[in-house]
Design an enzyme around this catalytic site. Structure first.
Site, PDB file in Angstrom:
ATOM      1  N   ASP A 139      29.332  27.565 -14.762  1.00 40.47           N
ATOM      2  CA  ASP A 139      28.768  26.260 -15.126  1.00 40.47           C
ATOM      3  C   ASP A 139      27.550  26.470 -16.011  1.00 40.47           C
ATOM      4  O   ASP A 139      26.964  27.556 -16.040  1.00 40.47           O
ATOM      5  CB  ASP A 139      28.398  25.429 -13.886  1.00 40.47           C
ATOM      6  CG  ASP A 139      27.295  26.061 -13.034  1.00 40.47           C
ATOM      7  OD1 ASP A 139      27.280  27.306 -12.906  1.00 40.47           O
ATOM      8  OD2 ASP A 139      26.446  25.317 -12.497  1.00 40.47           O
ATOM      9  N   GLU A 187      25.996  26.839  -9.878  1.00 42.39           N
ATOM     10  CA  GLU A 187      24.746  27.593  -9.840  1.00 42.39           C
ATOM     11  C   GLU A 187      23.597  26.777 -10.410  1.00 42.39           C
ATOM     12  O   GLU A 187      22.492  26.805  -9.889  1.00 42.39           O
ATOM     13  CB  GLU A 187      24.899  28.910 -10.627  1.00 42.39           C
ATOM     14  CG  GLU A 187      23.835  29.954 -10.315  1.00 42.39           C
ATOM     15  CD  GLU A 187      22.536  29.759 -11.090  1.00 42.39           C
ATOM     16  OE1 GLU A 187      21.527  30.344 -10.692  1.00 42.39           O
ATOM     17  OE2 GLU A 187      22.522  29.009 -12.092  1.00 42.39           O
ATOM     18  N   HIS A 205       1.466  -8.164 -14.143  1.00 40.97           N
ATOM     19  CA  HIS A 205       0.606  -8.307 -15.311  1.00 40.97           C
ATOM     20  C   HIS A 205      -0.700  -7.559 -15.049  1.00 40.97           C
ATOM     21  O   HIS A 205      -1.338  -7.766 -14.012  1.00 40.97           O
ATOM     22  CB  HIS A 205       0.335  -9.795 -15.554  1.00 40.97           C
ATOM     23  CG  HIS A 205      -0.345 -10.063 -16.853  1.00 40.97           C
ATOM     24  ND1 HIS A 205      -1.676  -9.767 -17.072  1.00 40.97           N
ATOM     25  CD2 HIS A 205       0.130 -10.607 -18.002  1.00 40.97           C
ATOM     26  CE1 HIS A 205      -2.002 -10.121 -18.303  1.00 40.97           C
ATOM     27  NE2 HIS A 205      -0.922 -10.628 -18.894  1.00 40.97           N
TER      28      HIS A 205
HETATM   29  N1  BES Z   1      20.136  32.743 -14.964  1.00 38.51           N
HETATM   30  C1  BES Z   1      19.224  31.884 -14.283  1.00 38.51           C
HETATM   31  C2  BES Z   1      18.234  32.630 -13.415  1.00 38.51           C
HETATM   32  C3  BES Z   1      17.198  33.339 -14.210  1.00 38.51           C
HETATM   33  C4  BES Z   1      16.338  32.623 -15.003  1.00 38.51           C
HETATM   34  C5  BES Z   1      17.077  34.681 -14.123  1.00 38.51           C
HETATM   35  C6  BES Z   1      15.373  33.278 -15.733  1.00 38.51           C
HETATM   36  C7  BES Z   1      16.130  35.324 -14.844  1.00 38.51           C
HETATM   37  C8  BES Z   1      15.274  34.634 -15.658  1.00 38.51           C
HETATM   38  C9  BES Z   1      19.987  30.925 -13.405  1.00 38.51           C
HETATM   39  O1  BES Z   1      21.119  30.409 -14.029  1.00 38.51           O
HETATM   40  C10 BES Z   1      19.088  29.751 -13.095  1.00 38.51           C
HETATM   41  O2  BES Z   1      18.735  29.033 -13.990  1.00 38.51           O
HETATM   42  N2  BES Z   1      18.721  29.571 -11.829  1.00 38.51           N
HETATM   43  C11 BES Z   1      17.995  28.444 -11.399  1.00 38.51           C
HETATM   44  C12 BES Z   1      18.210  28.368  -9.922  1.00 38.51           C
HETATM   45  C13 BES Z   1      17.892  27.043  -9.284  1.00 38.51           C
HETATM   46  C14 BES Z   1      18.717  25.926  -9.855  1.00 38.51           C
HETATM   47  C15 BES Z   1      18.073  27.135  -7.796  1.00 38.51           C
HETATM   48  C16 BES Z   1      16.511  28.573 -11.701  1.00 38.51           C
HETATM   49  O3  BES Z   1      15.955  29.674 -11.676  1.00 38.51           O
HETATM   50  O4  BES Z   1      15.907  27.548 -12.002  1.00 38.51           O
HETATM   51 ZN    ZN Z   2      20.439  28.881 -15.494  1.00 34.54          ZN
END
Ligand code: BES
Ligand code: ZN
Length: 458
Positions: free
Chosen positions: A89, A154, A214
């Site tokens: 996703d 995810e 208002h």
């Molecule tokens: N690939 C990212 C995680 C990530 C972000 C690893 C930056 C290393 C550096 C993953 O897809 C992601 O965005 N995870 C979310 C998790 C949350 C929705 C629980 C995040 O980190 O915000």
């Molecule tokens: Zn991400």
């Protein structure tokens, strides 16, 4: 390393990019209900690609949300088993007008492929599909047993994945988890990630009155929820960036002197970092370096704010409601549930009687840290050395992959986080991209990784 496999990968470079474009064309945005069909299509695309690569027993396993894609190859009795995890996703694409090429028409410019999901995470998952394919095409087998699970939620908090893992413990039995969903420290600095932050996410809703009023007639006689919300948010951190929620730091494992020394050795240029993100000045918790603040210390952030009139021109109004989305990044050994309780208690305490407050818990996840002497982590270090011609640095990521803690807790498995994203890949933002040299070296490193893991003494 089997040079035939590396030669095969080198010869097929361009084909890989063309194939990846097909997956990137599917708008599998898990956050938007209207894309639920596309999300499933992306799962099916992955399943047929896994079959083509040579995995067996490939299927979509339904969950209450988006399906998990499963596939396996178990033809190496006695050898270790890798459980590979990734996600198919992607994040929403707004604001669309800031994209230089359409987010779901992958476009190559100057050695980078631009598309939503290029780096996070389809491109990195695809690396492994191609590494598997190379082994299979050249030798008819893999050096290890292999299980793949890909999830489709995810980016929205993986709410169905923990129950899935608990319900399929036997199916998922393995020796080590491999994930490519993180980044490199910098261009030309291949990296292994040994820590992830956790997360605790909330929405705060305030209501001041039953409708907008208002601002001349009523202004001065009632509290303005936008203003109250700002005052409450201002009480979350002190001026030194320290979070004021009572008990928030109780379980934070302090950074050891040894680890702080390692942080100092990373090739970090503060001025370049600041310029790259366009900040007039950096800001963070007093007493810690930028790298420590961005990966090894917990945070409190406002992710969004909404209240009152925000259109063009001016409107004299007292908003009835105000809303904030806030989240905290957590570090070992903070627990998202416990932090959630502390946060809610603090919000209740600092909410004045002039407004009604509602706190909604969104998703969360636990922080994670690997032990660097784990033999699989060491094996990954050697694989990266072969794939990138350079030994990796060991780094902690500020982002979160909540399932990594679940793999440890529920299946007792260590994880190897080998990512090839770059800090400027703009994941979750317009013009996401993946560096094609990293993609290519990543395929080689992945192919080598399976051999290195096969050689680990258990
Ligand atoms: N690939 C990212 C995680 C990530 C972000 C690893 C930056 C290393 C550096 C993953 O897809 C992601 O965005 N995870 C979310 C998790 C949350 C929705 C629980 C995040 O980190 O915000
Ligand atoms: Zn991400």
């Amino acid at each position: 390393m089997n040079t035939q496999i590396v030669d095969f990968i080198n010869t097929n470079r361009d084909r890989y990019v063309e194939e990846l474009k097909g997956w990137l064309a599917i708008p599998s945005i898990s956050a938007l209900p209207e894309h639920v069909g596309d999300v499933r299509r992306a799962a099916e695309w992955a399943a047929s690609e896994m079959t083509r690569a040579g995995l067996g027993n490939v299927r979509l396993i339904d969950t209450p949300g988006n399906p998990v894609v499963y596939g396996e190859w178990l033809g190496a009795p006695g050898a270790p088993t890798i459980l590979y995890y990734g996600h198919y996703d992607v994040q929403p694409v707004d604001p669309l007008d800031l994209w230089q090429s359409p987010p779901f028409e992958a476009t190559v410019r100057e050695g980078e492929i631009y598309a939503r999901g290029a780096s996070d995470d389809k491109g990195q998952v695809f690396m492994h599909f191609k590494a598997i394919e190379a082994h299979m095409k050249q030798t008819g087998r893999l050096p290890v047993n292999f299980k793949v699970i890909l999830e489709g939620e995810e980016e929205v908090g993986s709410r169905n994945l923990d129950p899935f893992i608990r319900a399929h413990k036997d199916l998922l039995q393995a020796d080590v988890v491999v994930i490519s969903d993180t980044g490199m420290f910098d261009r030309n600095v291949p990296s292994l990630c040994y820590g992830l932050r956790g997360l605790s996410y909330f929405q705060i809703d305030l209501r001041g009155t039953s409708t907008d009023l208002h601002s001349g007639t009523y202004g001065g006689a009632v509290a303005n929820p936008a203003f109250v919300l700002a005052q409450m948010l201002a009480q979350m951190k002190d001026r030194g960036g320290r979070i004021k929620i009572p008990g928030f730091y109780d379980d934070v494992r302090p950074l050891s002197e040894a680890e702080r020394e390692e942080f100092k050795k990373l090739p970090f240029n503060e001025k370049q970092y600041r310029k790259a993100i366009g900040a007039p000045r950096l800001f963070g918790e007093t007493g810690y370096s930028t790298m420590e603040r961005a990966s090894a210390r917990p945070t409190f952030e406002v992710n969004g704010l909404l209240s009152g009139f925000t259109g063009e021109g001016a409107k004299t109004v007292l908003p009835a409601v105000a809303m904030a989305k806030v989240s905290m990044r957590l570090v070992p050994n903070q627990d998202p549930e416990k932090i959630g309780d502390l946060f809610e208690a603090y919000v209740k305490k600092i909410t004045p009687k002039t407004v009604e407050v509602k706190v909604t818990r969104m998703h969360g996840g636990k922080p994670w840290m690997a032990s660097l002497d784990n033999p699989y982590v060491q094996a990954a270090g050697r694989a990266i050395q072969t794939g990138f011609g350079q030994a990796p640095v060991f780094m902690r990521e500020g982002g979160s992959i909540p399932v990594v803690a679940t793999f440890q807790e529920v299946l007792g498995l260590p994880s190897v986080l080998f990512g090839v994203g770059l800090p400027d890949d703009r994941i979750h933002a317009p013009n996401e991209k993946l560096d094609l040299a990293n993609f290519h070296n990543g395929i080689i490193a992945s192919a080598v990784l399976y051999e290195e893991i096969a050689a680990v003494q258990r």
